[in-house]
Write an enzyme that holds these catalytic residues in place. Structure first.
Site, PDB file in Angstrom:
ATOM      1  N   CYS A 202      -8.632  -5.251  -9.844  1.00  0.00           N
ATOM      2  CA  CYS A 202      -8.233  -4.180 -10.749  1.00  0.00           C
ATOM      3  C   CYS A 202      -7.813  -2.997  -9.868  1.00  0.00           C
ATOM      4  CB  CYS A 202      -9.426  -3.836 -11.635  1.00  0.00           C
ATOM      5  SG  CYS A 202      -9.043  -2.730 -12.988  1.00  0.00           S
TER       6      CYS A 202
ATOM      7  N   CYS B 248       0.341   3.128   3.548  1.00  0.00           N
ATOM      8  CA  CYS B 248       0.810   2.653   4.858  1.00  0.00           C
ATOM      9  C   CYS B 248       1.885   1.567   4.786  1.00  0.00           C
ATOM     10  CB  CYS B 248      -0.371   2.153   5.687  1.00  0.00           C
ATOM     11  SG  CYS B 248      -1.101   0.610   5.081  1.00  0.00           S
TER      12      CYS B 248
ATOM     13  N   CYS C 265      -5.102   0.574   6.401  1.00  0.00           N
ATOM     14  CA  CYS C 265      -5.380   2.014   6.487  1.00  0.00           C
ATOM     15  C   CYS C 265      -6.714   2.415   5.883  1.00  0.00           C
ATOM     16  CB  CYS C 265      -4.251   2.819   5.859  1.00  0.00           C
ATOM     17  SG  CYS C 265      -4.141   2.721   4.059  1.00  0.00           S
TER      18      CYS C 265
ATOM     19  N   CYS D  83      -7.457  -1.226   1.426  1.00  0.00           N
ATOM     20  CA  CYS D  83      -6.362  -1.721   2.250  1.00  0.00           C
ATOM     21  C   CYS D  83      -6.927  -2.014   3.637  1.00  0.00           C
ATOM     22  CB  CYS D  83      -5.250  -0.674   2.338  1.00  0.00           C
ATOM     23  SG  CYS D  83      -3.942  -1.110   3.508  1.00  0.00           S
TER      24      CYS D  83
ATOM     25  N   CYS E 143       0.848  -1.186   0.000  1.00  0.00           N
ATOM     26  CA  CYS E 143       0.000   0.000   0.000  1.00  0.00           C
ATOM     27  C   CYS E 143       0.889   1.242   0.000  1.00  0.00           C
ATOM     28  CB  CYS E 143      -0.920  -0.012   1.213  1.00  0.00           C
ATOM     29  SG  CYS E 143      -1.953   1.464   1.360  1.00  0.00           S
TER      30      CYS E 143
END
Length: 131
Positions: free
Chosen positions: A120, A51, A100, A97, A48
């Site tokens: 996607c 984070c 976060c 995510c 991510c």
């Protein structure tokens, strides 16, 4: 379960690029074929961009032809969360995510085996740790 990351809007704005902020925090979408990760072939771990949490392995990446990096499964079962998205006049499944809560993209049921799923994902919401 991943550790939760809680930051205020000012912290997110100061740590992310304007494009990352728009996608991760405001649920935007980058233009198709605009990010280098769409065609990336290197082995590694996609994390991510907000984070640093591990999200996808390059082993699960495939060429979907959609213009966004696509994966058939997350790196771990609890790396991402999903929720119903009815924005833009259509019903889709949003991918977030799990650490976060950042918007990553959407998941569809037209992917390859073994899962039949296509995650996607906006390239700007990812950072690749190459092996």
């Amino acid at each position: 379960m991943p550790a939760k990351v809680n930051k205020n809007d000012e912290e997110w704005r100061s740590e992310l690029t304007p494009e990352q902020y728009e996608v991760l925090r405001r649920k935007g979408t980058e233009r198709p074929w605009s990010h280098e990760y769409n065609d990336e072939k290197a082995s590694g771990t996609y994390r991510c961009a907000g984070c640093g949490a591990e999200l996808f392995s390059s082993d699960a990446k495939f060429a979907s032809g959609t213009g966004w990096p696509s994966f058939y499964q997350p790196a771990e079962g609890d790396a991402v969360e999903t929720e119903r998205d009815v924005s833009h006049g259509m019903a889709r499944t949003e991918v977030l995510c799990a650490s976060c809560g950042g918007h990553l993209g959407h998941v569809f049921d037209d992917g390859p085996n073994p899962t039949g799923l296509r995650y996607c994902i906006n390239g700007c919401s990812l950072e690749l740790d190459k092996e």
